[in-house]
Design an enzyme around this catalytic site. Structure first.
Site, PDB file in Angstrom:
ATOM      1  N   ILE A  26     -39.814  60.612  12.311  1.00 27.93           N
ATOM      2  CA  ILE A  26     -41.228  60.911  12.589  1.00 27.93           C
ATOM      3  C   ILE A  26     -41.687  60.104  13.798  1.00 27.93           C
ATOM      4  CG2 ILE A  26     -43.600  60.734  11.730  1.00 27.93           C
ATOM      5  CD1 ILE A  26     -42.394  61.109   8.871  1.00 27.93           C
ATOM      6  N   VAL A  27     -41.354  58.818  13.812  1.00 25.46           N
ATOM      7  CA  VAL A  27     -41.756  57.947  14.923  1.00 25.46           C
ATOM      8  C   VAL A  27     -41.165  58.434  16.234  1.00 25.46           C
ATOM      9  CG1 VAL A  27     -41.530  55.620  15.889  1.00 25.46           C
ATOM     10  CG2 VAL A  27     -42.114  55.907  13.469  1.00 25.46           C
ATOM     11  N   TYR A  42     -51.151  52.948  -6.697  1.00 20.45           N
ATOM     12  CA  TYR A  42     -52.514  52.463  -6.466  1.00 20.45           C
ATOM     13  C   TYR A  42     -53.499  53.400  -7.146  1.00 20.45           C
ATOM     14  CZ  TYR A  42     -56.410  50.465  -3.759  1.00 20.45           C
ATOM     15  OH  TYR A  42     -57.575  49.847  -3.367  1.00 20.45           O
ATOM     16  N   ASP A 102     -35.810  61.409  -8.382  1.00 20.07           N
ATOM     17  CA  ASP A 102     -35.832  62.230  -9.600  1.00 20.07           C
ATOM     18  C   ASP A 102     -35.631  63.720  -9.350  1.00 20.07           C
ATOM     19  OD1 ASP A 102     -36.398  59.956 -11.217  1.00 20.07           O
ATOM     20  OD2 ASP A 102     -38.498  60.091 -10.634  1.00 20.07           O
ATOM     21  N   GLU A 144     -18.946  63.492 -21.525  1.00 20.71           N
ATOM     22  CA  GLU A 144     -18.810  64.389 -22.681  1.00 20.71           C
ATOM     23  C   GLU A 144     -20.148  64.730 -23.322  1.00 20.71           C
ATOM     24  OE1 GLU A 144     -14.941  62.437 -21.985  1.00 20.71           O
ATOM     25  OE2 GLU A 144     -16.990  61.650 -22.180  1.00 20.71           O
ATOM     26  N   SER A 177     -12.023  57.493 -24.601  1.00 18.21           N
ATOM     27  CA  SER A 177     -13.420  57.083 -24.410  1.00 18.21           C
ATOM     28  C   SER A 177     -14.328  58.302 -24.412  1.00 18.21           C
ATOM     29  CB  SER A 177     -13.595  56.329 -23.083  1.00 18.21           C
ATOM     30  OG  SER A 177     -13.382  57.208 -21.987  1.00 18.21           O
ATOM     31  N   THR A 193     -31.339  50.068 -10.237  1.00 18.28           N
ATOM     32  CA  THR A 193     -30.180  50.132  -9.338  1.00 18.28           C
ATOM     33  C   THR A 193     -30.056  51.520  -8.716  1.00 18.28           C
ATOM     34  OG1 THR A 193     -28.685  50.746 -11.156  1.00 18.28           O
ATOM     35  CG2 THR A 193     -28.898  48.397 -10.646  1.00 18.28           C
ATOM     36  N   GLN A 194     -30.555  52.534  -9.424  1.00 16.60           N
ATOM     37  CA  GLN A 194     -30.461  53.915  -8.919  1.00 16.60           C
ATOM     38  C   GLN A 194     -31.327  54.149  -7.686  1.00 16.60           C
ATOM     39  OE1 GLN A 194     -30.676  56.683 -12.623  1.00 16.60           O
ATOM     40  NE2 GLN A 194     -31.337  54.659 -13.286  1.00 16.60           N
TER      41      GLN A 194
END
Length: 325
Positions: A24-25, A74, A128, A188, A217, A253-254
């Protein structure tokens, strides 16, 4: 045509925001438009923490995660007098246009400013992928890579120890992070808002996979806010199967990490498109992707749009069958 543009990031940060800001800049400068950076989201508009972009070398942030201009939630911005103060600050600096990078709450703020006469463009910035007016949001790809890298590491140790791991991922009600990372990792069990599973159902899957099929597992990927306490779910699975089970919360962390190449490219294209939209005198619109094209949607329509829960449920069902076979 825009003469002075301000940029802000709002809500949860996401990798790629810096790339959108950078383009943008730089695109604005090519067109002779002066650019300002608003620090700490809508709060910065009200408190007038606004700097000229000429003071910053934006190229240094091309590989950095997060947002170098800061972000914030905010709630005070819902008050008319607070928004009027923000508009007054923009007018005093001669700024006539604003690009807002964030999620649906950020879009709502942009629409309110549009109604007060500020030219606004919204760019989808959230890991998300929960903005239905676009197929892709800035941050999704990098967040998926982060989840996949962590789940791959978990799989190594779960295989070694014959264990079950339930991994909670973000999503804010949308299931894309869980669904897509589940496909990429062979999890799974995948649980989303549109495709819920009871604890008993998960127990049966664990028994089938690790006892009947003798897998070493099981990995479950679970969208946030489905269960009140994932650790209690893990304990119940362990108690009823005799197989050690752990709950892993990936949490923030995501949202961190250097943006991946695909992220940088998509965010950059959106940044270019934001300036081009303002050059066309567009306002009150949200940009996004449909296929390989960037589309423009009026912000009220973008906020009303909803993803299909039925489609998500069908996709997760297919992925679960593949990963359990």
């Amino acid at each position: 045509m825009a003469k002075k543009i301000a940029i802000l990031t709002s809500g949860g940060d996401s990798p790629g925001m810096n790339n959108a800001i950078r383009t943008i800049v730089k695109t604005s400068k090519i067109h002779g438009i002066e650019v300002f950076l608003v620090y700490n989201g809508y709060k910065g508009l009200v408190e007038k923490t606004i700097k000229n972009a000429n003071e910053i070398n934006v190229d240094q942030y091309i590989g950095s995660g997060g947002t170098f201009i800061g972000s914030a939630r905010y709630l005070e911005f819902k008050k008319l007098e607070v928004r009027q103060k923000a508009v007054q600050n923009l007018k005093e600096m001669g700024i006539d246009s604003l690009v807002v990078i964030g999620g649906d709450g950020s879009y709502a703020g942009a629409q309110l400013l549009h109604e007060l006469g500020v030219k606004t463009i919204g760019l989808p910035g959230t890991i998300d992928n929960d903005i239905a007016s676009t197929e892709y949001t800035i941050g999704l790809d990098t967040a998926l890579n982060t989840i996949v890298e962590n789940v791959d590491r978990l799989r190594d140790t779960m295989n070694s120890m014959n264990m079950v791991a339930l991994v909670e991922v973000m999503g804010h009600g949308a299931g894309d992070l869980a669904m897509l990372s589940g496909l990429a990792t062979g999890a799974e069990i995948i649980v989303t808002n549109a495709h819920r599973k009871s604890i008993d159902e998960m127990i049966e899957i664990v028994k089938d996979q690790m006892i009947a099929k003798t897998k070493r597992s099981v990995i479950g990927i679970v969208s946030e806010f489905i269960y009140d306490d994932l650790k209690k779910v893990a304990k119940e699975i362990e108690d009823k199967t005799g197989i050690r089970t752990r709950a892993i919360i990936l949490a923030h962390t995501q949202r961190g990490g250097n943006p991946k190449a695909y992220e940088r490219i998509n965010a950059s294209f959106l940044g270019i498109a934001a300036v081009e939209s303002l050059l066309k005198n567009e306002s009150g619109v949200a940009l996004g992707f449909k296929g390989n094209k960037i589309i423009s949607t009026p912000i009220p329509e973008a906020l009303k749009a909803q993803n299909s829960a039925k489609n998500e449920n069908e996709l997760v069902t297919k992925i679960n069958k593949i990963n359990q076979s």
